[in-house]
Motif scaffolding. Structure first.
Motif, PDB file in Angstrom:
ATOM      1  N   GLU A  46     -33.111  42.941 -35.391  1.00 26.69           N
ATOM      2  CA  GLU A  46     -34.169  41.448 -35.371  1.00 26.69           C
ATOM      3  C   GLU A  46     -34.401  41.062 -36.710  1.00 26.69           C
ATOM      4  O   GLU A  46     -34.611  40.029 -36.918  1.00 26.69           O
ATOM      5  CB  GLU A  46     -35.324  41.789 -34.546  1.00 26.69           C
ATOM      6  CG  GLU A  46     -35.005  42.369 -33.201  1.00 26.69           C
ATOM      7  CD  GLU A  46     -34.439  41.088 -32.113  1.00 26.69           C
ATOM      8  OE1 GLU A  46     -34.401  40.035 -32.573  1.00 26.69           O
ATOM      9  OE2 GLU A  46     -34.218  41.199 -31.010  1.00 26.69           O
ATOM     10  N   HIS A  77     -39.444  38.925 -32.121  1.00 26.20           N
ATOM     11  CA  HIS A  77     -38.990  40.452 -31.382  1.00 26.20           C
ATOM     12  C   HIS A  77     -39.046  41.656 -32.231  1.00 26.20           C
ATOM     13  O   HIS A  77     -39.236  42.508 -31.480  1.00 26.20           O
ATOM     14  CB  HIS A  77     -37.537  39.893 -31.251  1.00 26.20           C
ATOM     15  CG  HIS A  77     -36.937  38.465 -30.614  1.00 26.20           C
ATOM     16  ND1 HIS A  77     -35.793  38.136 -30.496  1.00 26.20           N
ATOM     17  CD2 HIS A  77     -37.977  37.772 -29.729  1.00 26.20           C
ATOM     18  CE1 HIS A  77     -35.929  36.971 -29.809  1.00 26.20           C
ATOM     19  NE2 HIS A  77     -37.199  36.859 -29.325  1.00 26.20           N
ATOM     20  N   GLN A 124     -23.491  36.322 -36.448  1.00 28.92           N
ATOM     21  CA  GLN A 124     -24.962  36.174 -35.817  1.00 28.92           C
ATOM     22  C   GLN A 124     -25.167  35.739 -34.338  1.00 28.92           C
ATOM     23  O   GLN A 124     -25.517  36.446 -33.808  1.00 28.92           O
ATOM     24  CB  GLN A 124     -25.859  35.418 -36.771  1.00 28.92           C
ATOM     25  CG  GLN A 124     -27.360  35.440 -36.377  1.00 28.92           C
ATOM     26  CD  GLN A 124     -27.710  36.971 -36.102  1.00 28.92           C
ATOM     27  OE1 GLN A 124     -27.819  37.818 -36.849  1.00 28.92           O
ATOM     28  NE2 GLN A 124     -28.329  37.052 -34.988  1.00 28.92           N
ATOM     29  N   ILE A 128     -23.336  39.275 -32.615  1.00 27.70           N
ATOM     30  CA  ILE A 128     -24.978  39.934 -32.526  1.00 27.70           C
ATOM     31  C   ILE A 128     -25.768  39.669 -31.161  1.00 27.70           C
ATOM     32  O   ILE A 128     -26.087  40.422 -30.701  1.00 27.70           O
ATOM     33  CB  ILE A 128     -25.592  39.777 -33.826  1.00 27.70           C
ATOM     34  CG1 ILE A 128     -24.608  40.453 -34.886  1.00 27.70           C
ATOM     35  CG2 ILE A 128     -27.008  40.547 -33.807  1.00 27.70           C
ATOM     36  CD1 ILE A 128     -25.520  40.457 -36.435  1.00 27.70           C
ATOM     37  N   GLU A 129     -25.790  38.622 -31.032  1.00 32.39           N
ATOM     38  CA  GLU A 129     -26.792  37.967 -29.946  1.00 32.39           C
ATOM     39  C   GLU A 129     -26.013  38.426 -28.392  1.00 32.39           C
ATOM     40  O   GLU A 129     -26.720  38.724 -27.757  1.00 32.39           O
ATOM     41  CB  GLU A 129     -26.844  36.506 -29.877  1.00 32.39           C
ATOM     42  CG  GLU A 129     -27.420  35.754 -31.250  1.00 32.39           C
ATOM     43  CD  GLU A 129     -28.885  36.408 -31.239  1.00 32.39           C
ATOM     44  OE1 GLU A 129     -29.497  36.913 -30.377  1.00 32.39           O
ATOM     45  OE2 GLU A 129     -29.623  35.592 -32.260  1.00 32.39           O
ATOM     46  N   TYR A 136     -30.009  44.563 -24.030  1.00 34.43           N
ATOM     47  CA  TYR A 136     -31.529  44.273 -23.645  1.00 34.43           C
ATOM     48  C   TYR A 136     -31.115  44.377 -21.998  1.00 34.43           C
ATOM     49  O   TYR A 136     -32.123  44.967 -21.390  1.00 34.43           O
ATOM     50  CB  TYR A 136     -32.033  43.143 -24.116  1.00 34.43           C
ATOM     51  CG  TYR A 136     -32.321  43.131 -25.416  1.00 34.43           C
ATOM     52  CD1 TYR A 136     -32.281  44.472 -26.233  1.00 34.43           C
ATOM     53  CD2 TYR A 136     -32.443  41.999 -26.561  1.00 34.43           C
ATOM     54  CE1 TYR A 136     -32.401  44.294 -27.612  1.00 34.43           C
ATOM     55  CE2 TYR A 136     -32.608  41.960 -27.953  1.00 34.43           C
ATOM     56  CZ  TYR A 136     -32.546  43.247 -28.269  1.00 34.43           C
ATOM     57  OH  TYR A 136     -32.647  43.455 -29.676  1.00 34.43           O
ATOM     58  N   TYR A 139     -30.873  47.762 -20.619  1.00 37.58           N
ATOM     59  CA  TYR A 139     -32.292  48.271 -21.260  1.00 37.58           C
ATOM     60  C   TYR A 139     -33.266  48.105 -20.083  1.00 37.58           C
ATOM     61  O   TYR A 139     -34.209  49.065 -19.623  1.00 37.58           O
ATOM     62  CB  TYR A 139     -32.654  48.338 -22.711  1.00 37.58           C
ATOM     63  CG  TYR A 139     -34.192  48.912 -23.021  1.00 37.58           C
ATOM     64  CD1 TYR A 139     -34.148  50.022 -22.858  1.00 37.58           C
ATOM     65  CD2 TYR A 139     -35.133  48.075 -23.639  1.00 37.58           C
ATOM     66  CE1 TYR A 139     -35.343  50.844 -23.356  1.00 37.58           C
ATOM     67  CE2 TYR A 139     -36.276  48.748 -23.842  1.00 37.58           C
ATOM     68  CZ  TYR A 139     -36.428  50.343 -23.786  1.00 37.58           C
ATOM     69  OH  TYR A 139     -37.501  50.829 -24.170  1.00 37.58           O
ATOM     70  N   VAL A 198     -23.602  54.053 -30.791  1.00 39.91           N
ATOM     71  CA  VAL A 198     -25.006  54.105 -30.130  1.00 39.91           C
ATOM     72  C   VAL A 198     -24.892  54.698 -28.712  1.00 39.91           C
ATOM     73  O   VAL A 198     -25.840  55.052 -28.280  1.00 39.91           O
ATOM     74  CB  VAL A 198     -25.551  52.646 -30.070  1.00 39.91           C
ATOM     75  CG1 VAL A 198     -24.922  51.809 -28.837  1.00 39.91           C
ATOM     76  CG2 VAL A 198     -26.928  52.913 -30.285  1.00 39.91           C
TER      77      VAL A 198
HETATM   78  C1  PL3 Z   1     -30.611  39.105 -32.285  1.00 45.43           C
HETATM   79  O1  PL3 Z   1     -31.756  38.785 -31.948  1.00 45.43           O
HETATM   80  C2  PL3 Z   1     -31.132  40.753 -32.213  1.00 45.43           C
HETATM   81  C3  PL3 Z   1     -30.103  41.878 -32.778  1.00 45.43           C
HETATM   82  C4  PL3 Z   1     -30.394  43.367 -32.248  1.00 45.43           C
HETATM   83  C5  PL3 Z   1     -29.296  44.150 -31.918  1.00 45.43           C
HETATM   84  C6  PL3 Z   1     -29.501  45.265 -30.997  1.00 45.43           C
HETATM   85  C7  PL3 Z   1     -28.507  45.984 -30.501  1.00 45.43           C
HETATM   86  C8  PL3 Z   1     -28.808  46.912 -29.756  1.00 45.43           C
HETATM   87  C9  PL3 Z   1     -28.215  48.264 -29.570  1.00 45.43           C
HETATM   88  C10 PL3 Z   1     -28.865  49.176 -28.788  1.00 45.43           C
HETATM   89  C11 PL3 Z   1     -29.248  49.106 -27.237  1.00 45.43           C
HETATM   90  C12 PL3 Z   1     -30.779  49.778 -27.071  1.00 45.43           C
HETATM   91  C13 PL3 Z   1     -31.784  48.650 -26.395  1.00 45.43           C
HETATM   92  C14 PL3 Z   1     -33.146  49.313 -26.372  1.00 45.43           C
HETATM   93  C15 PL3 Z   1     -34.323  48.585 -26.938  1.00 45.43           C
HETATM   94  C16 PL3 Z   1     -35.191  49.402 -27.590  1.00 45.43           C
END
Ligand code: PL3
Ligand code: FE2
Ligand code: FE2
Length: 243
Positions: A46, A77, A124, A128-129, A136, A139, A198
């Motif tokens: 984030e 976020h 990005q 990434i989004e 999410y 999750y 991950v």
């Molecule tokens: C862009 O707005 C956000 C980028 C964040 C990237 C997140 C990748 C998440 C990978 C692991 C998944 C776990 C989700 C759990 C949340 C606590």
């Protein structure tokens, strides 16, 4: 008779594949250990998303205000997910998360320096989004009630971000297709390898790896369709994840 569903039952109904069955025990050491890395990844992701939108604003000055708005959402976020970790009594492993993002971060920085806007937006706003949206969604089905609420708010914003990149690329597809394909070839494999890295921690949180991949492919391919790419082009791009 009116029956009400407890949240655990709702989470079960939410889950299309019924992957791991039930909610995890959020208080165990193994849960907290895995969460310390996953939570850090999300916080770092984030934060970098914020920085990336601010940087993209320097490449499209007339869009700088809009991009600042997206960046501000990312900071919100980040704060939300920081609170999720605190709520569970977990300390986020930030050095781990920095390393996790380094290859993608470096590619973004290089594209930024070279003024390759298409590549920056693909990394990005699309890759990434879409990764965030998939993670999410999965999750939310297995999160503690506090984090579930926060994540539900966040995922709505992430669609706006994906949409932003998608609309720009759609409007400019005529002159950016080649760069888009090339950047995808280099960066989609990085997303794949991040997902691989991950997966083990995610499974401790009852997040299923195949479900993650499935959700990612849906968000990614939908967005390429919206951009105006045809099935063959999309297939070619998606194949970069497997070869
Ligand atoms: C862009 O707005 C956000 C980028 C964040 C990237 C997140 C990748 C998440 C990978 C692991 C998944 C776990 C989700 C759990 C949340 C606590
Ligand atoms: Fe975000
Ligand atoms: Fe975002």
């Amino acid at each position: 008779m009116v029956t009400t569903l407890e949240s655990a039952e709702v989470a079960l109904l939410d889950r299309p594949n019924g992957s791991l069955g039930e909610l995890p025990d959020f208080t165990t050491e193994s849960y907290k250990d895995a969460y310390s890395r996953i939570n850090a990844i999300v916080i770092e992701g984030e934060k970098e998303a914020h920085d990336n939108y601010m940087s993209i604003g320097t490449l499209i000055p007339e869009e700088a205000e809009e991009l600042k708005k997206l960046g501000r959402m990312e900071l919100k976020h980040m704060k939300g997910f920081t609170a999720c970790g605190k709520n569970l009594g977990v300390k986020a492993d930030m050095p781990f998360a920095k390393k996790f993002f380094a290859p993608l971060h470096d590619n973004f920085q290089k594209a930024l320096q070279e003024g390759n806007l298409t590549t920056c937006l693909l990394i990005q706003a699309i890759l990434i989004e879409a990764f965030a949206i998939s993670a999410y969604h999965v999750y939310i089905r297995v999160a503690d009630p506090f984090a579930k609420k926060i994540t539900e708010g966040v995922v709505k914003d992430e669609y706006l971000h994906l949409n932003y990149g998608q609309e720009w690329l759609k409007a400019n597809l005529g002159n950016c297709k080649e760069e888009l394909m090339q950047a995808n070839k280099i960066n989609l494999p990085l997303i794949r390898s991040m997902l691989d890295q991950v997966a083990e921690d995610a499974s401790v949180l009852h997040m299923d790896r195949e479900e993650l991949m499935e959700e990612f492919m849906i968000a990614y391919q939908d967005s390429l369709t919206e951009m105006g790419l045809d099935n063959r082009e999309i297939a070619r791009m998606a194949l970069a994840a497997v070869v």
